[in-house]
Design a protein around this motif. Structure first.
Motif, PDB file in Angstrom:
ATOM      1  N   GLU A  81      -7.116  12.501  -0.329  1.00 18.38           N
ATOM      2  CA  GLU A  81      -7.042  13.887   0.135  1.00 18.38           C
ATOM      3  C   GLU A  81      -5.752  14.156   0.899  1.00 18.38           C
ATOM      4  O   GLU A  81      -5.537  15.265   1.388  1.00 18.38           O
ATOM      5  N   LYS A  82      -4.886  13.167   1.012  1.00 15.64           N
ATOM      6  CA  LYS A  82      -3.641  13.346   1.739  1.00 15.64           C
ATOM      7  C   LYS A  82      -2.721  14.344   1.025  1.00 15.64           C
ATOM      8  O   LYS A  82      -2.783  14.495  -0.196  1.00 15.64           O
TER       9      LYS A  82
ATOM     10  N   ASN B 130       0.849  -1.191   0.000  1.00 14.18           N
ATOM     11  CA  ASN B 130       0.000   0.000   0.000  1.00 14.18           C
ATOM     12  C   ASN B 130       0.884   1.240   0.000  1.00 14.18           C
ATOM     13  O   ASN B 130       1.774   1.359   0.841  1.00 14.18           O
ATOM     14  N   ILE B 131       0.629   2.175  -0.929  1.00 13.61           N
ATOM     15  CA  ILE B 131       1.378   3.428  -0.964  1.00 13.61           C
ATOM     16  C   ILE B 131       0.425   4.592  -1.218  1.00 13.61           C
ATOM     17  O   ILE B 131      -0.680   4.418  -1.737  1.00 13.61           O
ATOM     18  N   SER B 132       0.863   5.784  -0.830  1.00 12.43           N
ATOM     19  CA  SER B 132       0.183   7.008  -1.246  1.00 12.43           C
ATOM     20  C   SER B 132       1.247   7.909  -1.847  1.00 12.43           C
ATOM     21  O   SER B 132       2.369   7.986  -1.338  1.00 12.43           O
ATOM     22  N   GLY B 133       0.910   8.581  -2.942  1.00 11.63           N
ATOM     23  CA  GLY B 133       1.902   9.416  -3.607  1.00 11.63           C
ATOM     24  C   GLY B 133       1.267  10.362  -4.601  1.00 11.63           C
ATOM     25  O   GLY B 133       0.062  10.297  -4.878  1.00 11.63           O
ATOM     26  N   ARG B 134       2.091  11.253  -5.132  1.00 14.48           N
ATOM     27  CA  ARG B 134       1.636  12.214  -6.122  1.00 14.48           C
ATOM     28  C   ARG B 134       1.856  11.675  -7.523  1.00 14.48           C
ATOM     29  O   ARG B 134       2.860  11.017  -7.803  1.00 14.48           O
ATOM     30  N   VAL B 135       0.908  11.961  -8.414  1.00 16.14           N
ATOM     31  CA  VAL B 135       1.004  11.508  -9.803  1.00 16.14           C
ATOM     32  C   VAL B 135       2.022  12.379 -10.533  1.00 16.14           C
ATOM     33  O   VAL B 135       1.862  13.597 -10.639  1.00 16.14           O
ATOM     34  N   LEU B 136       3.069  11.740 -11.049  1.00 16.31           N
ATOM     35  CA  LEU B 136       4.123  12.457 -11.767  1.00 16.31           C
ATOM     36  C   LEU B 136       4.011  12.295 -13.276  1.00 16.31           C
ATOM     37  O   LEU B 136       4.516  13.125 -14.033  1.00 16.31           O
ATOM     38  N   ASP B 137       3.374  11.214 -13.705  1.00 19.01           N
ATOM     39  CA  ASP B 137       3.227  10.986 -15.152  1.00 19.01           C
ATOM     40  C   ASP B 137       2.078  10.022 -15.378  1.00 19.01           C
ATOM     41  O   ASP B 137       1.803   9.150 -14.538  1.00 19.01           O
TER      42      ASP B 137
ATOM     43  N   GLU C 244      -3.906   6.760  -3.828  1.00 21.16           N
ATOM     44  CA  GLU C 244      -3.537   5.632  -2.981  1.00 21.16           C
ATOM     45  C   GLU C 244      -3.591   4.360  -3.809  1.00 21.16           C
ATOM     46  O   GLU C 244      -4.537   4.146  -4.572  1.00 21.16           O
ATOM     47  N   VAL C 245      -2.583   3.536  -3.668  1.00 20.86           N
ATOM     48  CA  VAL C 245      -2.537   2.225  -4.308  1.00 20.86           C
ATOM     49  C   VAL C 245      -2.596   1.183  -3.198  1.00 20.86           C
ATOM     50  O   VAL C 245      -1.779   1.203  -2.276  1.00 20.86           O
ATOM     51  N   ILE C 246      -3.581   0.286  -3.283  1.00 24.52           N
ATOM     52  CA  ILE C 246      -3.838  -0.676  -2.208  1.00 24.52           C
ATOM     53  C   ILE C 246      -3.703  -2.100  -2.749  1.00 24.52           C
ATOM     54  O   ILE C 246      -4.192  -2.419  -3.828  1.00 24.52           O
ATOM     55  N   HIS C 247      -3.042  -2.959  -1.978  1.00 25.27           N
ATOM     56  CA  HIS C 247      -2.925  -4.389  -2.282  1.00 25.27           C
ATOM     57  C   HIS C 247      -2.292  -4.650  -3.654  1.00 25.27           C
ATOM     58  O   HIS C 247      -2.774  -5.483  -4.433  1.00 25.27           O
TER      59      HIS C 247
END
Length: 484
Positions: free
Chosen positions: A377-378, A290-297, A348-351
């Protein structure tokens, strides 16, 4: 003295015999055959505040296979459709089941013939309190209460608290049955149809739920899949009488809801928090990431033909946080998300599961059928990490920035498959040195907007040996060129 007379004797000082009998008659009529006169008399007595009259009432925890005929009040937990069967003498019988509970436990109630027909009327609903009178026996799954034509299943005004008998997700193991739990909806899938061995068509769908101890995939079959149209992310669900099986592909334990299972919405508040890891900590072959991040491309979606001849789709996102960045691959219906998300949004990307790309040797995340991707919303901080040109070695991907010190020309060429493309080259210089940049396809057209000394960032280019064994950066579909 009849049962009715015995009951009236205990409350004769508060109601006339005529009124008492009239209320019994009305109760029997209003219940539509759900109780006999003796049971109606008990219900009238209860309404008048006399709960200790009539047949002795027991608690579910005290019922055994040797209890014989028992009488108790319980709340209906689940209702199962009645079925017909053929007896040894050739006659047709009907049987249906309930799961009921009180503050001491739960028990299966089996209804036969005319009593089973009550389940078709809609008068017997989960959540209602009922008076039960039947005989006990040892069933396949434990002690059960049987109600035949001489038994009683009647509405009750008594409030019944049902004992908590729910498992936590972390405790569920392969092969467990009669599972009851509550969880928060994390994901729902589309419903798929398939053909059974007997030629009939079946339906299957999934959802993911979580509680304070973990998450688990739930599989619904046939008419149960209609429930997937009623729920959405964040809803709380109650699952009753499910069983656990290990998925042969993922080796993960999942819940199955068959004909005797029940799934419904609940008002219970569920505390569930996904555990997110920093992107920089992801290693190849990691699962359940599981990660949370900003879309770069954001890439274009490509279509392809699977081995079975069916069409497939694939697309990519580049996602970053304060520890690094990673490419995320989406398959089939998951690629629809690429049309919904914008550059620099948080997701967010889960599993997901991690794999090393054979070409770039970079670890990437894959989102398959069991994965989930959604907006968030993070607030996630990300700053691109640029490498000095003098530190670049072949076989890795890099981001660099500098000034254009030389410009080549756009050149068209034909690929091995006969399609046409373009390529262009330039020289990029920073304080530590210079390197040749080769741009392929759409990336090559950035050359039209550049001049000598233009400031340029190259993101995620692959370093390799080019002409004269000199190191160069290759800018393809997974790279970006940004003019500053």
């Amino acid at each position: 003295m009849t049962d009715i007379d015995a009951i009236y004797e205990k409350l004769s000082h508060v109601i006339s015999k005529e009124d008492f009998l009239q209320r019994i008659k009305e109760k029997v009529e209003n219940m539509g055959g759900l109780c006999d006169e003796a049971m109606a008399a008990m219900l009238v007595a209860n309404e008048l505040g006399f709960s200790d009259v009539g047949r002795d009432s027991v608690k579910i925890a005290d019922i055994t296979a040797e209890s014989g005929t028992v009488n108790f009040v319980a709340r209906i937990i689940s209702v199962f459709e009645p079925k017909e069967f053929t007896r040894n003498d050739g006659t047709i019988g009907r049987v249906g089941n309930l799961i009921v509970g009180d503050e001491t436990g739960r028990i299966k109630v089996t209804l036969w013939d005319n009593m089973a027909d009550l389940l078709k009327t809609g008068k017997v609903q989960a959540g209602e309190s009922v008076q039960v009178s039947g005989y006990t026996k040892q069933g396949y799954s434990g002690v059960e209460v049987n109600i035949g034509n001489n038994g009683v299943l009647a509405e009750s005004d008594e409030e019944v608290e049902v004992a908590a008998n729910a498992q936590q997700i972390k405790d569920i193991k392969d092969g467990m049955g009669d599972l009851n739990l509550t969880g928060k909806v994390l994901e729902t899938s589309d419903v798929r149809t398939f053909q059974r061995k007997d030629g009939t068509e079946g339906k299957v769908g999934n959802l993911m739920i979580g509680d304070g101890t973990g998450s688990i995939r739930v599989t619904l079959w046939d008419e149960k899949t209609d429930f997937l149209n009623e729920v959405e992310y964040g809803d709380t669900l109650e699952i009753i009488n499910a069983y656990a099986r290990e998925n042969a592909f993922s080796q993960k334990v999942e819940l199955q809801i068959g004909n005797r299972g029940l799934i419904r919405k609940s008002e219970t508040e569920i505390e569930y928090e996904e555990e997110f890891i920093p992107i920089g900590n992801i290693v190849a072959d990691a699962s359940d990431v599981n990660i949370s991040g900003r879309v770069l491309d954001i890439s274009e979606v490509r279509t392809f033909e699977k081995r079975d001849g069916s069409p497939g789709r694939v697309g990519n996102l580049l996602v970053g946080d304060e520890t690094g960045k990673i490419r995320v691959t989406l398959w089939d219906e998951k690629t629809d998300f690429l049309d919904e998300v914008e550059f620099d949004e948080t997701i967010e990307v889960i599993h997901a599961y991690a794999r090393e790309n054979n070409f770039s040797q970079q670890v990437e995340l894959q989102i398959g059928n069991h994965g989930l991707i959604r907006k968030s919303e993070k607030t996630v901080e990300y700053r691109e990490k640029f490498t000095d040109i003098s530190d670049i070695i072949p076989g890795e991907s890099y981001s660099v920035q500098g000034k254009v010190s030389d410009l080549g020309e756009l050149r068209e060429f034909e690929r091995e498959d006969g399609t046409e493309s373009v390529v262009a080259g330039l020289e990029l210089t920073d304080e530590t040195g210079s390197i040749r940049i080769t741009l392929w396809g759409e990336q090559a057209y950035v050359l039209e907007d550049l001049d000598i000394d233009s400031e340029l960032q190259i993101i995620d280019a692959y370093a390799r040996y080019g002409l004269n064994e000199e190191i160069e950066l290759s800018v393809g579909n997974r790279s970006r060129a940004i003019i500053l």
